[in-house]
Design a protein around this motif. Structure first.
Motif, PDB file in Angstrom:
ATOM      1  N   SER A   1       0.832  -1.211   0.000  1.00 37.25           N
ATOM      2  CA  SER A   1       0.000   0.000   0.000  1.00 37.25           C
ATOM      3  C   SER A   1       0.863   1.256   0.000  1.00 37.25           C
ATOM      4  CB  SER A   1      -0.939   0.003   1.198  1.00 37.25           C
ATOM      5  OG  SER A   1      -0.203   0.027   2.401  1.00 37.25           O
ATOM      6  N   ARG A   2       2.003   1.207   0.677  1.00 37.46           N
ATOM      7  CA  ARG A   2       2.920   2.358   0.683  1.00 37.46           C
ATOM      8  C   ARG A   2       3.555   2.561  -0.681  1.00 37.46           C
ATOM      9  NH1 ARG A   2       1.185   5.208   4.680  1.00 37.46           N
ATOM     10  NH2 ARG A   2       1.164   4.075   6.625  1.00 37.46           N
ATOM     11  N   ARG A   3       3.834   1.462  -1.375  1.00 36.77           N
ATOM     12  CA  ARG A   3       4.417   1.576  -2.715  1.00 36.77           C
ATOM     13  C   ARG A   3       3.440   2.245  -3.678  1.00 36.77           C
ATOM     14  NH1 ARG A   3       9.126  -0.975  -2.616  1.00 36.77           N
ATOM     15  NH2 ARG A   3       9.401  -2.787  -1.276  1.00 36.77           N
ATOM     16  N   LYS A   4       2.170   1.928  -3.551  1.00 35.22           N
ATOM     17  CA  LYS A   4       1.161   2.550  -4.408  1.00 35.22           C
ATOM     18  C   LYS A   4       1.076   4.046  -4.133  1.00 35.22           C
ATOM     19  CE  LYS A   4      -1.700  -1.574  -4.849  1.00 35.22           C
ATOM     20  NZ  LYS A   4      -2.974  -2.209  -4.454  1.00 35.22           N
ATOM     21  N   ALA A   5       1.104   4.426  -2.866  1.00 33.73           N
ATOM     22  CA  ALA A   5       1.057   5.846  -2.507  1.00 33.73           C
ATOM     23  C   ALA A   5       2.305   6.571  -3.006  1.00 33.73           C
ATOM     24  CB  ALA A   5       0.919   6.000  -0.999  1.00 33.73           C
ATOM     25  N   PHE A   6       3.463   5.919  -2.891  1.00 34.04           N
ATOM     26  CA  PHE A   6       4.716   6.500  -3.383  1.00 34.04           C
ATOM     27  C   PHE A   6       4.652   6.689  -4.899  1.00 34.04           C
ATOM     28  CE2 PHE A   6       8.997   6.276  -5.072  1.00 34.04           C
ATOM     29  CZ  PHE A   6       9.708   7.105  -4.225  1.00 34.04           C
ATOM     30  N   ALA A   7       4.126   5.692  -5.607  1.00 32.04           N
ATOM     31  CA  ALA A   7       4.046   5.770  -7.066  1.00 32.04           C
ATOM     32  C   ALA A   7       3.161   6.928  -7.522  1.00 32.04           C
ATOM     33  CB  ALA A   7       3.536   4.452  -7.634  1.00 32.04           C
ATOM     34  N   LYS A   8       2.106   7.221  -6.765  1.00 31.93           N
ATOM     35  CA  LYS A   8       1.244   8.350  -7.114  1.00 31.93           C
ATOM     36  C   LYS A   8       1.988   9.683  -6.961  1.00 31.93           C
ATOM     37  CE  LYS A   8      -3.215   6.326  -5.947  1.00 31.93           C
ATOM     38  NZ  LYS A   8      -4.364   6.375  -5.013  1.00 31.93           N
ATOM     39  N   LEU A   9       2.845   9.773  -5.947  1.00 31.87           N
ATOM     40  CA  LEU A   9       3.583  11.010  -5.716  1.00 31.87           C
ATOM     41  C   LEU A   9       4.771  11.163  -6.664  1.00 31.87           C
ATOM     42  CD1 LEU A   9       3.655  11.101  -1.814  1.00 31.87           C
ATOM     43  CD2 LEU A   9       2.257  12.488  -3.328  1.00 31.87           C
ATOM     44  N   ASP A  10       5.375  10.062  -7.088  1.00 32.40           N
ATOM     45  CA  ASP A  10       6.566  10.090  -7.951  1.00 32.40           C
ATOM     46  C   ASP A  10       6.121  10.361  -9.391  1.00 32.40           C
ATOM     47  OD1 ASP A  10       9.139   9.911  -8.883  1.00 32.40           O
ATOM     48  OD2 ASP A  10       9.205   7.724  -8.813  1.00 32.40           O
TER      49      ASP A  10
ATOM     50  N   GLU B   1       7.820  17.146  -5.680  1.00 32.87           N
ATOM     51  CA  GLU B   1       6.860  16.056  -5.885  1.00 32.87           C
ATOM     52  C   GLU B   1       6.097  15.770  -4.594  1.00 32.87           C
ATOM     53  OE1 GLU B   1       8.837  13.192  -9.285  1.00 32.87           O
ATOM     54  OE2 GLU B   1       9.633  13.087  -7.237  1.00 32.87           O
ATOM     55  N   TRP B   2       6.822  15.759  -3.472  1.00 26.85           N
ATOM     56  CA  TRP B   2       6.211  15.453  -2.186  1.00 26.85           C
ATOM     57  C   TRP B   2       5.219  16.539  -1.759  1.00 26.85           C
ATOM     58  CZ3 TRP B   2       6.999  17.837   2.708  1.00 26.85           C
ATOM     59  CH2 TRP B   2       6.438  17.133   3.777  1.00 26.85           C
ATOM     60  N   ALA B   3       5.517  17.789  -2.054  1.00 27.62           N
ATOM     61  CA  ALA B   3       4.698  18.915  -1.606  1.00 27.62           C
ATOM     62  C   ALA B   3       3.777  19.454  -2.691  1.00 27.62           C
ATOM     63  CB  ALA B   3       5.608  20.027  -1.099  1.00 27.62           C
TER      64      ALA B   3
ATOM     65  N   ALA C   1      -0.161  23.400  -4.666  1.00 28.62           N
ATOM     66  CA  ALA C   1      -1.355  23.710  -5.454  1.00 28.62           C
ATOM     67  C   ALA C   1      -2.418  24.376  -4.584  1.00 28.62           C
ATOM     68  CB  ALA C   1      -1.912  22.433  -6.081  1.00 28.62           C
ATOM     69  N   LYS C   2      -2.549  23.926  -3.339  1.00 26.47           N
ATOM     70  CA  LYS C   2      -3.516  24.525  -2.420  1.00 26.47           C
ATOM     71  C   LYS C   2      -3.120  25.968  -2.104  1.00 26.47           C
ATOM     72  CE  LYS C   2      -5.957  23.366   1.834  1.00 26.47           C
ATOM     73  NZ  LYS C   2      -6.065  22.385   2.916  1.00 26.47           N
ATOM     74  N   PHE C   3      -1.823  26.220  -1.921  1.00 26.88           N
ATOM     75  CA  PHE C   3      -1.345  27.580  -1.665  1.00 26.88           C
ATOM     76  C   PHE C   3      -1.608  28.474  -2.872  1.00 26.88           C
ATOM     77  CE2 PHE C   3       1.749  30.980  -1.847  1.00 26.88           C
ATOM     78  CZ  PHE C   3       1.712  31.486  -0.566  1.00 26.88           C
ATOM     79  N   ALA C   4      -1.299  27.989  -4.065  1.00 28.48           N
ATOM     80  CA  ALA C   4      -1.502  28.788  -5.276  1.00 28.48           C
ATOM     81  C   ALA C   4      -2.972  29.125  -5.474  1.00 28.48           C
ATOM     82  CB  ALA C   4      -0.958  28.042  -6.490  1.00 28.48           C
ATOM     83  N   ALA C   5      -3.856  28.192  -5.169  1.00 23.64           N
ATOM     84  CA  ALA C   5      -5.290  28.460  -5.316  1.00 23.64           C
ATOM     85  C   ALA C   5      -5.773  29.464  -4.274  1.00 23.64           C
ATOM     86  CB  ALA C   5      -6.079  27.162  -5.192  1.00 23.64           C
ATOM     87  N   ALA C   6      -5.201  29.442  -3.076  1.00 18.82           N
ATOM     88  CA  ALA C   6      -5.633  30.347  -2.019  1.00 18.82           C
ATOM     89  C   ALA C   6      -5.071  31.745  -2.186  1.00 18.82           C
ATOM     90  CB  ALA C   6      -5.228  29.784  -0.657  1.00 18.82           C
ATOM     91  N   ASP C   7      -3.902  31.868  -2.794  1.00 18.38           N
ATOM     92  CA  ASP C   7      -3.252  33.171  -2.992  1.00 18.38           C
ATOM     93  C   ASP C   7      -3.915  33.868  -4.182  1.00 18.38           C
ATOM     94  OD1 ASP C   7      -1.556  35.322  -2.816  1.00 18.38           O
ATOM     95  OD2 ASP C   7       0.133  34.297  -3.767  1.00 18.38           O
ATOM     96  N   ILE C   8      -5.064  34.457  -3.935  1.00 22.17           N
ATOM     97  CA  ILE C   8      -5.883  35.014  -5.017  1.00 22.17           C
ATOM     98  C   ILE C   8      -5.182  36.180  -5.707  1.00 22.17           C
ATOM     99  CG2 ILE C   8      -8.087  36.157  -5.518  1.00 22.17           C
ATOM    100  CD1 ILE C   8      -9.228  34.514  -3.142  1.00 22.17           C
TER     101      ILE C   8
END
Length: 158
Positions: free
Chosen positions: A84-93, A104-106, A111-118
């Motif tokens: 399960s950790r490998r699948k989560a890692f693959a999504k981030l990589d 990649e990790w952040a 994206a959340k910061f960019a959307a909030a910084d109007i």
């Protein structure tokens, strides 16, 4: 005075309705008495066994073990445990190089910061920062999906 009389009459009516309801349930509901008497004996009428079989419901840990144990051999290998950790890692990589860079990790946080910084100033003021608060759902709404669609989620203040 009239309230007392009306309340007493309502209570008597409820008692009478309850008495009629419980005394009328003598037979099987919806079938005439002749049909009930003429019905063939079923397995429910068979005698009960002398011993009661043990319940075979799995415990929480047994269910958890079977979810991890992909080859069903009764033991969880390191590879099965980390799958399960490998699948989560693959999504981030994103670039699939087998290493996670900070970007990649952040990525989701950026994206959340960019959307909030109007105003795209590179910093969030108090109003922009308030939009990043996690949306919390009450336990009742989490169990009832139809309530989630009709009622907007409310933020809880900390």
């Amino acid at each position: 005075m009239w309230r007392s009389v009306a309340g007493g009459l309502a209570a008597l009516l409820l008692l009478a309705a309850g008495f009629i309801y419980f005394t009328a349930r003598g037979g099987v509901a919806g079938l005439p008495l002749a049909a009930v008497q003429a019905a063939p004996a079923s397995q429910a009428d068979a005698p009960l066994p002398d011993t009661v079989p043990e319940a075979s419901e799995k415990t929480r840990e047994q269910k958890r073990l079977s979810r991890y144990d992909k080859d069903h051999d009764g033991s969880v290998t390191r590879e099965e445990y980390l799958a399960s950790r490998r699948k989560a890692f693959a999504k981030l990589d994103v670039n699939h190089d087998g290493q996670l860079s900070f970007d990649e990790w952040a990525a989701k946080t950026e994206a959340k910061f960019a959307a909030a910084d109007i105003d795209k100033s590179g910093a969030m003021n108090a109003a922009e920062f308030a939009t990043t608060a996690p949306k919390r759902k009450s336990k009742v709404r989490a169990r009832c999906p139809e309530n989630q669609q009709t009622q907007p989620a409310k933020d809880e203040e900390s």
